[in-house]
Design an enzyme around this catalytic site. Structure first.
Site, PDB file in Angstrom:
ATOM      1  N   LYS A 125       0.864  -1.182   0.000  1.00  0.00           N
ATOM      2  CA  LYS A 125       0.000   0.000   0.000  1.00  0.00           C
ATOM      3  C   LYS A 125       0.891   1.219   0.000  1.00  0.00           C
ATOM      4  O   LYS A 125       2.053   1.155   0.415  1.00  0.00           O
ATOM      5  CB  LYS A 125      -0.891   0.014   1.250  1.00  0.00           C
ATOM      6  CG  LYS A 125      -2.190   0.760   1.056  1.00  0.00           C
ATOM      7  CD  LYS A 125      -3.225  -0.066   0.304  1.00  0.00           C
ATOM      8  CE  LYS A 125      -4.510   0.684   0.093  1.00  0.00           C
ATOM      9  NZ  LYS A 125      -5.584  -0.197  -0.378  1.00  0.00           N
TER      10      LYS A 125
HETATM   11  P1  NAD Z   1     -13.045   7.336  -2.742  1.00  0.00           P
HETATM   12  O1  NAD Z   1     -12.067   8.399  -2.500  1.00  0.00           O
HETATM   13  O2  NAD Z   1     -13.498   7.050  -4.126  1.00  0.00           O
HETATM   14  O3  NAD Z   1     -14.356   7.567  -1.843  1.00  0.00           O
HETATM   15  C1  NAD Z   1     -14.302   7.738  -0.461  1.00  0.00           C
HETATM   16  C2  NAD Z   1     -15.673   8.175  -0.002  1.00  0.00           C
HETATM   17  O4  NAD Z   1     -15.702   8.230   1.436  1.00  0.00           O
HETATM   18  C3  NAD Z   1     -16.066   9.572  -0.485  1.00  0.00           C
HETATM   19  O5  NAD Z   1     -17.441   9.566  -0.801  1.00  0.00           O
HETATM   20  C4  NAD Z   1     -15.796  10.450   0.732  1.00  0.00           C
HETATM   21  O6  NAD Z   1     -16.586  11.637   0.728  1.00  0.00           O
HETATM   22  C5  NAD Z   1     -16.207   9.508   1.827  1.00  0.00           C
HETATM   23  N1  NAD Z   1     -15.634   9.844   3.127  1.00  0.00           N
HETATM   24  C6  NAD Z   1     -14.398  10.291   3.417  1.00  0.00           C
HETATM   25  N2  NAD Z   1     -14.287  10.505   4.745  1.00  0.00           N
HETATM   26  C7  NAD Z   1     -15.466  10.176   5.283  1.00  0.00           C
HETATM   27  C8  NAD Z   1     -15.984  10.165   6.590  1.00  0.00           C
HETATM   28  N3  NAD Z   1     -15.241  10.547   7.635  1.00  0.00           N
HETATM   29  N4  NAD Z   1     -17.257   9.739   6.783  1.00  0.00           N
HETATM   30  C9  NAD Z   1     -18.012   9.341   5.741  1.00  0.00           C
HETATM   31  N5  NAD Z   1     -17.587   9.326   4.479  1.00  0.00           N
HETATM   32  C10 NAD Z   1     -16.332   9.736   4.256  1.00  0.00           C
HETATM   33  O7  NAD Z   1     -12.400   6.006  -2.076  1.00  0.00           O
HETATM   34  P2  NAD Z   1     -12.750   4.489  -2.413  1.00  0.00           P
HETATM   35  O8  NAD Z   1     -11.794   4.023  -3.455  1.00  0.00           O
HETATM   36  O9  NAD Z   1     -14.216   4.329  -2.628  1.00  0.00           O
HETATM   37  O10 NAD Z   1     -12.307   3.777  -1.056  1.00  0.00           O
HETATM   38  C11 NAD Z   1     -13.186   3.658   0.072  1.00  0.00           C
HETATM   39  C12 NAD Z   1     -12.734   2.497   0.938  1.00  0.00           C
HETATM   40  O11 NAD Z   1     -12.726   1.302   0.151  1.00  0.00           O
HETATM   41  C13 NAD Z   1     -11.321   2.605   1.512  1.00  0.00           C
HETATM   42  O12 NAD Z   1     -11.283   1.952   2.757  1.00  0.00           O
HETATM   43  C14 NAD Z   1     -10.474   1.835   0.509  1.00  0.00           C
HETATM   44  O13 NAD Z   1      -9.267   1.367   1.053  1.00  0.00           O
HETATM   45  C15 NAD Z   1     -11.433   0.695   0.206  1.00  0.00           C
HETATM   46  N6  NAD Z   1     -11.188  -0.023  -1.057  1.00  0.00           N
HETATM   47  C16 NAD Z   1     -11.136   0.630  -2.252  1.00  0.00           C
HETATM   48  C17 NAD Z   1     -10.943  -0.105  -3.428  1.00  0.00           C
HETATM   49  C18 NAD Z   1     -10.954   0.530  -4.789  1.00  0.00           C
HETATM   50  O14 NAD Z   1     -10.895  -0.222  -5.773  1.00  0.00           O
HETATM   51  N7  NAD Z   1     -11.027   1.829  -4.929  1.00  0.00           N
HETATM   52  C19 NAD Z   1     -10.797  -1.490  -3.349  1.00  0.00           C
HETATM   53  C20 NAD Z   1     -10.873  -2.128  -2.114  1.00  0.00           C
HETATM   54  C21 NAD Z   1     -11.090  -1.377  -0.975  1.00  0.00           C
END
Ligand code: NAD
Length: 421
Positions: free
Chosen positions: A107
């Site tokens: 990561k």
């Molecule tokens: P992103 O940046 O696309 O979206 C994050 C979202 O969370 C946004 O809507 C943001 O406004 C919201 N957010 C941020 N802080 C917040 C808070 N305190 N309370 C509520 N909402 C909040 O990110 P993402 O890629 O969707 O990732 C989200 C989670 O999923 C993370 O834990 C990431 O590690 C995990 N993840 C992502 C992927 C991927 O393919 N992008 C894959 C596996 C896991």
């Protein structure tokens, strides 16, 4: 990130320790797998638009390379720190092993609030960070992908930076790229699609009609937004959505398509200012307590804790985010009969299709979206079945079952390879 009790790395180590104890792993293997193999901290300057220079700190951590090149996303967030990146790297190792992908876990992250930077500044930051971590990354070494606050555009800048350094296009250095530059069809939806598949399978197993379930989602980005769209399309009643601007609740169901269109067109892509007569506002934390059947934390770590676990009404929690549930909350939820489908299973759709993108890039032979989705479904449904069967057979949580399978695979790879020299 956060307080000592909320230290993601300590939580990841506790989760590992529990699995290692169940598996009776030899001490030497425990010591190797409890900590990352490699950690790189970089400090680098970026020129700002209006003159001046700002110094940033970034990290790339490779937790394990036992099963193949390291794989894992890059996060831009003001709360990124080394312990958070270590935890996220460790979770990637288990996730890739659980899905039987030929990868280790990694990561990366930069301590930055991207909403404070212009697009040009973000591009310069991304290119310089990429150059700094080029010591570690490469198609057969370590392959980054998007995570919180990074996107397909970020990956395109990373790919272009490495390509400029090497003098030729290196597509397979990152995944989650735009399709126009070697991305895979189906990648942008893949994590949300995986979450949706887990919801569908849970409903089938428990004799519920998915279309009759009420769903609340915390996080409305790539993962939460994608899962919400697919669940709404399956007829679910979307009773709560939260993003960084707070929570939005509606008993009769939110209009996900309209909310996504609103967020996409808003500055910094949030729901701030989204007002409808039947919508009730709450905090992003309160959204977790919304009366619902399916709860999807899809934002950040440390959301379900011993402070709120007793107020969760959902029958199942599907972890779109990495590390949203603490070990104390896990125990409290299990005691109340709430099923938690763990992150290393529930959000694996992204890394599965990242793997497909890497394979397609290396072969320069690209698949149809239908083929991508069908292979994704095959892998995730089979992994879900294996975890479920083990959980039932041993009377343990889904998380422990998933860890027993994943940690065993990584430990076996370590044992077979032996210790160099
Ligand atoms: P992103 O940046 O696309 O979206 C994050 C979202 O969370 C946004 O809507 C943001 O406004 C919201 N957010 C941020 N802080 C917040 C808070 N305190 N309370 C509520 N909402 C909040 O990110 P993402 O890629 O969707 O990732 C989200 C989670 O999923 C993370 O834990 C990431 O590690 C995990 N993840 C992502 C992927 C991927 O393919 N992008 C894959 C596996 C896991």
């Amino acid at each position: 990130m956060g307080s000592e009790s909320g230290n993601a790395y300590h939580i990841a180590q506790q989760q590992f320790d529990l699995a290692a104890e169940w598996l009776q792993l030899p001490e030497a293997q425990r010591a190797v797998l409890r900590e990352p193999q490699r950690e790189l901290t970089v400090r680098f300057p970026v020129k700002l638009d209006h003159g001046g220079v700002r110094l940033f700190t970034g990290y790339r951590v490779q937790h394990s390379l036992a099963r193949g090149p390291a794989k894992g996303g890059i996060r831009y967030h003001p709360a990124v720190d080394l312990d958070e990146v270590r935890a996220l790297a460790m979770w990637m190792t288990w996730k890739c092993a659980l899905m039987n992908l030929p990868y280790g876990g990694a990561k990366g992250g930069v301590v930055v609030d991207p909403a404070q930077l212009s697009s040009d500044e973000l591009e310069r930051l991304t290119r310089r960070f990429t150059s700094e971590v080029s010591l570690l990354i490469g198609p057969e070494r370590d392959i980054p992908a998007p995570d919180v606050n990074t996107s397909a555009q970020t990956m395109a800048w990373m790919m272009d930076t490495i390509s400029m350094q090497r003098g030729h296009t290196v597509n397979a250095i990152v995944t989650g790229k735009p399709v126009a530059v070697g991305g895979s069809l189906g990648r942008s939806d893949a994590t949300g699609r995986g979450v949706w598949l887990m919801a569908r399978e849970w409903a089938r197993r428990t004799g519920r009609a998915l279309g009759e379930c009420r769903v609340a989602v915390q996080g409305f980005g790539n993962v939460g937004g994608g899962a919400a769209r697919l669940l709404a399309a399956s007829g679910c009643r979307m009773v709560g959505i939260a993003d960084v601007s707070g929570g939005y609740r509606c008993r009769t169901g939110l209009d996900i398509a309209t909310m996504q269109a609103y967020a996409a067109s808003a500055p910094h892509r949030t729901l701030a200012g989204y007002i409808q007569p039947d919508i009730e506002r709450c905090s992003a934390a309160e959204i977790l307590e919304t009366p619902c059947d399916i709860l999807i934390p899809a934002a950040l770590e440390h959301q379900l804790t011993d402070a709120n676990a007793d107020r969760i009404s959902a029958a199942v929690i599907i972890e779109g985010a990495n590390g949203p549930t603490t070990p104390e909350a896990d125990r409290a939820l299990a005691a109340r009969g709430v099923t938690v489908i763990p992150d290393i299973l529930a959000n694996a759709g992204g890394v599965i299709v990242s793997y497909f993108e890497w394979v397609q890039g290396l072969q320069s032979f690209f698949w149809s979206e239908a083929e991508v989705n069908q292979r994704l479904e095959q892998i995730m449904v089979a992994a879900g079945e294996t975890v479920y069967n083990l959980a039932i057979a041993r009377g343990i949580t889904w998380r422990l079952a998933a860890y027993l399978i994943a940690v065993r695979r990584v430990a076996d790879a370590l044992a077979i390879r032996g210790i160099y020299p």
